[in-house]
Design a protein around this motif. Structure first.
Motif, short mmCIF file in Angstrom:
data_model
loop_
_atom_site.label_atom_id
_atom_site.label_comp_id
_atom_site.label_asym_id
_atom_site.label_seq_id
_atom_site.Cartn_x
_atom_site.Cartn_y
_atom_site.Cartn_z
N GLY A 153 -0.26 -18.25 -22.40
CA GLY A 153 -1.04 -17.11 -21.93
C GLY A 153 -0.26 -16.12 -21.08
N GLU A 154 0.92 -16.52 -20.60
CA GLU A 154 1.75 -15.63 -19.77
C GLU A 154 2.71 -14.78 -20.60
N ILE A 155 2.81 -15.05 -21.86
CA ILE A 155 3.77 -14.35 -22.71
C ILE A 155 3.15 -13.03 -23.16
N LYS A 156 3.50 -11.97 -22.40
CA LYS A 156 2.93 -10.64 -22.63
C LYS A 156 4.01 -9.58 -22.55
N ILE A 157 3.78 -8.47 -23.23
CA ILE A 157 4.72 -7.35 -23.20
C ILE A 157 4.91 -6.89 -21.75
N GLY A 158 6.18 -6.67 -21.38
CA GLY A 158 6.52 -6.20 -20.04
C GLY A 158 6.85 -7.31 -19.06
N LYS A 159 6.57 -8.56 -19.43
CA LYS A 159 6.83 -9.70 -18.54
C LYS A 159 8.33 -9.97 -18.45
N THR A 160 8.84 -10.15 -17.24
CA THR A 160 10.24 -10.52 -17.03
C THR A 160 10.39 -12.01 -17.27
N ILE A 161 11.41 -12.38 -18.04
CA ILE A 161 11.63 -13.78 -18.39
C ILE A 161 13.11 -14.15 -18.19
N ILE A 162 13.36 -15.45 -18.16
CA ILE A 162 14.72 -15.98 -18.18
C ILE A 162 14.82 -16.85 -19.43
N MET A 173 22.71 -11.16 -17.10
CA MET A 173 23.19 -12.54 -17.24
C MET A 173 22.94 -13.27 -15.92
N VAL A 174 22.49 -14.52 -16.00
CA VAL A 174 22.19 -15.32 -14.80
C VAL A 174 22.84 -16.69 -14.93
N LEU A 175 23.05 -17.35 -13.79
CA LEU A 175 23.62 -18.70 -13.75
C LEU A 175 22.60 -19.66 -13.17
N LEU A 176 22.62 -20.89 -13.64
CA LEU A 176 21.82 -21.94 -13.03
C LEU A 176 22.51 -22.35 -11.75
#
Length: 115
Positions: free
Chosen positions: A47-56, A7-10
């Motif tokens: 194009g950046e949406i790939k398996i293993g990519k860290t996202i928020i 969990m993250v906060l803005l």
């Protein structure tokens, strides 16, 4: 493999200079906090949406088990976000991907953390 989400906060930065040890800023409630861990982020390009990519992703706009982007600036600044890794992209044509924890995240709700 363990599925983990964080969990993250803005955080609205209080000054433009980044401190090597951390950052001081205001969370949506107006409370001032200091943190050692922080990321800038931007909306993901397709194009950046790939398996293993860290996202928020935004946590507080869910419908039919899919997490969507915030509906307005107030929600984006005061509600919850989470960090996860993309685990499955086979449903991108339906407008979402699967992330760690088994959550479905809408394509327009994917932000890329910058280092």
């Amino acid at each position: 493999m363990i599925d983990i989400i964080i969990m993250v906060l803005l955080l609205i930065a209080m000054n433009k200079k980044a401190c090597i040890l951390g950052a001081t800023g205001l969370v949506g409630s107006g409370k001032e906090i200091w943190t050692k861990y922080y990321w800038k982020s931007r909306i993901a390009a397709k194009g950046e949406i790939k398996i293993g990519k860290t996202i928020i992703a935004f946590n507080d706009n869910r419908e039919d088990d899919i997490y969507y982007a915030p509906e307005n600036k107030e929600g984006a600044r005061t509600d919850s976000w989470f960090m996860a890794k993309i685990t499955d992209t086979t449903d991108m044509y339906k407008g979402y991907v699967m992330v760690s924890g088994g959550y479905k995240v809408a394509i327009d709700n994917i932000r890329i953390p910058l280092k």
